[in-house]
Design a protein around this motif. Structure first.
Motif, PDB file in Angstrom:
ATOM      1  N   ALA A 128       0.864  -1.186   0.000  1.00 22.25           N
ATOM      2  CA  ALA A 128       0.000   0.000   0.000  1.00 22.25           C
ATOM      3  C   ALA A 128       0.899   1.234   0.000  1.00 22.25           C
ATOM      4  CB  ALA A 128      -0.914   0.018   1.213  1.00 22.25           C
ATOM      5  N   ILE A 129       0.459   2.267  -0.695  1.00 21.54           N
ATOM      6  CA  ILE A 129       1.279   3.462  -0.872  1.00 21.54           C
ATOM      7  C   ILE A 129       0.457   4.715  -0.578  1.00 21.54           C
ATOM      8  CG2 ILE A 129       0.756   3.687  -3.340  1.00 21.54           C
ATOM      9  CD1 ILE A 129       3.669   4.555  -3.759  1.00 21.54           C
ATOM     10  N   ASP A 130       1.124   5.730  -0.034  1.00 21.49           N
ATOM     11  CA  ASP A 130       0.478   7.024   0.188  1.00 21.49           C
ATOM     12  C   ASP A 130       1.539   8.111   0.113  1.00 21.49           C
ATOM     13  OD1 ASP A 130      -2.192   8.353   1.106  1.00 21.49           O
ATOM     14  OD2 ASP A 130      -0.632   9.298   2.325  1.00 21.49           O
ATOM     15  N   CYS A 131       1.148   9.257  -0.399  1.00 18.93           N
ATOM     16  CA  CYS A 131       2.077  10.374  -0.589  1.00 18.93           C
ATOM     17  C   CYS A 131       1.561  11.644   0.079  1.00 18.93           C
ATOM     18  CB  CYS A 131       2.299  10.645  -2.079  1.00 18.93           C
ATOM     19  SG  CYS A 131       3.030   9.266  -2.994  1.00 18.93           S
TER      20      CYS A 131
ATOM     21  N   GLY B  37       0.395  28.043  -5.375  1.00 12.95           N
ATOM     22  CA  GLY B  37       0.535  26.687  -4.842  1.00 12.95           C
ATOM     23  C   GLY B  37      -0.568  25.739  -5.218  1.00 12.95           C
ATOM     24  N   ARG B  38      -1.208  25.999  -6.364  1.00 10.97           N
ATOM     25  CA  ARG B  38      -2.338  25.157  -6.766  1.00 10.97           C
ATOM     26  C   ARG B  38      -1.894  23.800  -7.309  1.00 10.97           C
ATOM     27  NH1 ARG B  38      -6.193  29.634  -9.848  1.00 10.97           N
ATOM     28  NH2 ARG B  38      -6.611  30.936  -7.995  1.00 10.97           N
ATOM     29  N   GLU B  39      -0.723  23.742  -7.869  1.00 11.22           N
ATOM     30  CA  GLU B  39      -0.209  22.465  -8.364  1.00 11.22           C
ATOM     31  C   GLU B  39       0.445  21.695  -7.208  1.00 11.22           C
ATOM     32  OE1 GLU B  39      -0.598  21.361 -11.468  1.00 11.22           O
ATOM     33  OE2 GLU B  39      -1.676  23.186 -12.036  1.00 11.22           O
ATOM     34  N   SER B  40       0.436  20.390  -7.322  1.00 10.84           N
ATOM     35  CA  SER B  40       0.997  19.547  -6.260  1.00 10.84           C
ATOM     36  C   SER B  40       2.303  18.908  -6.709  1.00 10.84           C
ATOM     37  CB  SER B  40       0.005  18.447  -5.858  1.00 10.84           C
ATOM     38  OG  SER B  40      -1.145  18.998  -5.261  1.00 10.84           O
ATOM     39  N   ALA B  41       3.246  18.835  -5.779  1.00  9.73           N
ATOM     40  CA  ALA B  41       4.530  18.176  -6.025  1.00  9.73           C
ATOM     41  C   ALA B  41       4.820  17.226  -4.863  1.00  9.73           C
ATOM     42  CB  ALA B  41       5.649  19.201  -6.167  1.00  9.73           C
TER      43      ALA B  41
ATOM     44  N   ASP C  72      14.684  11.700  -8.198  1.00 10.15           N
ATOM     45  CA  ASP C  72      15.087  10.572  -9.037  1.00 10.15           C
ATOM     46  C   ASP C  72      15.397   9.332  -8.204  1.00 10.15           C
ATOM     47  OD1 ASP C  72      14.806  12.143 -11.289  1.00 10.15           O
ATOM     48  OD2 ASP C  72      16.923  12.736 -11.333  1.00 10.15           O
ATOM     49  N   GLU C  73      16.065   9.527  -7.070  1.00  7.96           N
ATOM     50  CA  GLU C  73      16.405   8.385  -6.197  1.00  7.96           C
ATOM     51  C   GLU C  73      15.156   7.714  -5.659  1.00  7.96           C
ATOM     52  OE1 GLU C  73      18.749   7.479  -1.961  1.00  7.96           O
ATOM     53  OE2 GLU C  73      18.843   9.480  -2.876  1.00  7.96           O
ATOM     54  N   VAL C  74      14.205   8.519  -5.201  1.00  3.94           N
ATOM     55  CA  VAL C  74      12.964   7.972  -4.650  1.00  3.94           C
ATOM     56  C   VAL C  74      12.134   7.304  -5.747  1.00  3.94           C
ATOM     57  CG1 VAL C  74      10.784   8.570  -3.536  1.00  3.94           C
ATOM     58  CG2 VAL C  74      12.924   9.621  -2.756  1.00  3.94           C
TER      59      VAL C  74
ATOM     60  N   ALA D 259       0.685   9.908 -10.113  1.00  2.00           N
ATOM     61  CA  ALA D 259       0.983  11.095 -10.915  1.00  2.00           C
ATOM     62  C   ALA D 259       2.097  11.920 -10.278  1.00  2.00           C
ATOM     63  CB  ALA D 259      -0.273  11.933 -11.095  1.00  2.00           C
ATOM     64  N   ALA D 260       2.075  12.039  -8.939  1.00  2.00           N
ATOM     65  CA  ALA D 260       3.119  12.796  -8.243  1.00  2.00           C
ATOM     66  C   ALA D 260       4.476  12.102  -8.381  1.00  2.00           C
ATOM     67  CB  ALA D 260       2.754  12.954  -6.775  1.00  2.00           C
ATOM     68  N   LEU D 261       4.450  10.748  -8.421  1.00  4.40           N
ATOM     69  CA  LEU D 261       5.691   9.990  -8.606  1.00  4.40           C
ATOM     70  C   LEU D 261       6.113   9.906 -10.065  1.00  4.40           C
ATOM     71  CD1 LEU D 261       4.796   7.111  -6.150  1.00  4.40           C
ATOM     72  CD2 LEU D 261       6.922   8.444  -6.013  1.00  4.40           C
ATOM     73  N   GLN D 262       5.228  10.357 -10.944  1.00  4.12           N
ATOM     74  CA  GLN D 262       5.450  10.267 -12.392  1.00  4.12           C
ATOM     75  C   GLN D 262       5.717   8.813 -12.805  1.00  4.12           C
ATOM     76  OE1 GLN D 262       8.322  13.181 -13.741  1.00  4.12           O
ATOM     77  NE2 GLN D 262       7.422  14.817 -12.487  1.00  4.12           N
TER      78      GLN D 262
END
Length: 348
Positions: free
Chosen positions: A158-161, A170-174, A221-223, A246-249
């Motif tokens: 399971a994954i969460d960001c 700050g409308r876009e998320s990173a 890139d490492e993550v 999407a955040a992890l691309q």
């Protein structure tokens, strides 16, 4: 005639006496010490006749146990009712907590090629009383640890960001933090991530992330490489997981995704097309989360537990949506498949 017999008789007697004399002379003489010892032993036995009759079976038991080559009986493993003061040991294997597997059960599963995930599902380990979330069942998050050392990841994760805001207002998320847990809710990976873009909204009230926190963050890139390796050939569980990917691309096959936000069985808890994770945690699991800063480890554990609560229905929905056979992942079904030796032939 009588004189002849008497002379023969005398000759025989003389021969016998001579032989007895030679025999007595060849035998070793009894020493005085031996004779005295025999006399003493005889006198002791006569003076204490009762000692000779005493029979103590307890003293003979250890000798029989040492000489016996047979394994100890089952009765010898049972603890006695009386015990001396101090530390005592029991041969009975202690039962595991609701989120653990006893050593004997784990060995049996390993011998029968049954995964820990199937075993946990069959025995509801970690699900009952939300043991994988409580302090007794879940370990304290090891923040920014990276990949947990010595961890063996199974079929499900399971994954969460957590995100920060970039771009105008700050409308876009990173991506700022990512966490991964296994089927049992154990931490597999956790890391802060250094955003590629300039942060315009830290969203500290929600995430607790500040510029100081991200000073020790790993590069994107490492993550990304580490998470891609964990996702490979595994079924990933999450809540509205498309935003995390999407955040992890990164992309992941839809057939290998279990999204608690899009599960039909949980739709009734939402006021719109999808319920919030906090609402599902309260209504389904009976726990309150996100009371302060969000924890991606906690959110990933909740998502996995929500999936496990209705796993069979998730599998049916998944099979009907993608036209795939329903997965058999319980320990009992695995054993049946082995014993049956494959599918039964139809009778014609």
């Amino acid at each position: 005639m009588a004189q002849e017999l008497s002379s023969n008789w005398k000759r025989l007697q003389a021969k016998i006496k001579g032989e007895s004399a030679t025999t007595s002379s060849s035998s070793p003489p009894v020493s005085k010490a031996n004779a005295k010892r025999k006399a003493d032993n005889k006198s002791v036995s006569q003076s204490h006749p009762k000692r000779q009759k005493v029979h103590n079976p307890a003293k003979q038991r250890p000798e029989r146990r040492q000489s016996s080559s047979q394994p100890p009986s089952k009765a010898s493993n049972k603890p006695t009712t009386k015990s001396a003061m101090g530390v005592t040991q029991s041969s009975v294997i202690a039962k595991g907590t609701p989120s653990t597997i006893t050593p004997s059960l784990a060995l049996w599963a390993e011998d029968n090629d049954i995964s820990a995930e199937d075993l946990a599902e069959a025995y509801n380990l970690g699900v009952k009383n939300n043991a994988s979330l409580t302090a007794a069942g879940a370990s304290k998050p090891r923040v920014n640890e990276g990949l947990a050392p010595g961890v063996e990841v199974g079929k499900y994760i399971a994954i969460d960001c957590e995100m920060v805001g970039v771009g105008p207002e700050g409308r876009e998320s990173a991506l700022a933090r990512v966490s991964v847990v296994d089927f049992h809710g154990r931490q597999v990976y956790d890391s802060f991530v250094s955003p590629r873009e300039r942060v315009t909204d830290w969203r500290t009230a929600i995430t607790g992330i500040t510029p100081r926190v991200l000073a020790t963050a790993r590069s994107f890139d490492e993550v990304q490489i580490a998470i891609a390796e964990l996702l490979k050939d595994r079924i990933v569980v999450g809540h509205d997981i498309r935003h995390d990917l999407a955040a992890l691309q990164l992309s992941h096959p839809s057939s290998h995704v279990r999204d608690t936000a899009r599960f039909a069985g949980y739709r009734k808890y939402g006021h719109g097309p999808k319920p919030a994770l906090k609402v599902l945690a309260r209504e389904v699991l009976g726990v309150e989360i996100q009371m302060g800063h969000h924890s991606s480890i906690e959110d990933a554990r909740v998502a996995m537990l929500l999936f496990r609560r209705r796993k069979s229905e998730f599998d049916v929905q998944h099979a009907s949506r993608y036209g795939l056979p329903t997965e058999k992942t319980t320990a009992s079904e695995t054993i049946k498949a082995k014993k049956g030796g494959g599918r039964k032939k139809k009778k014609h």
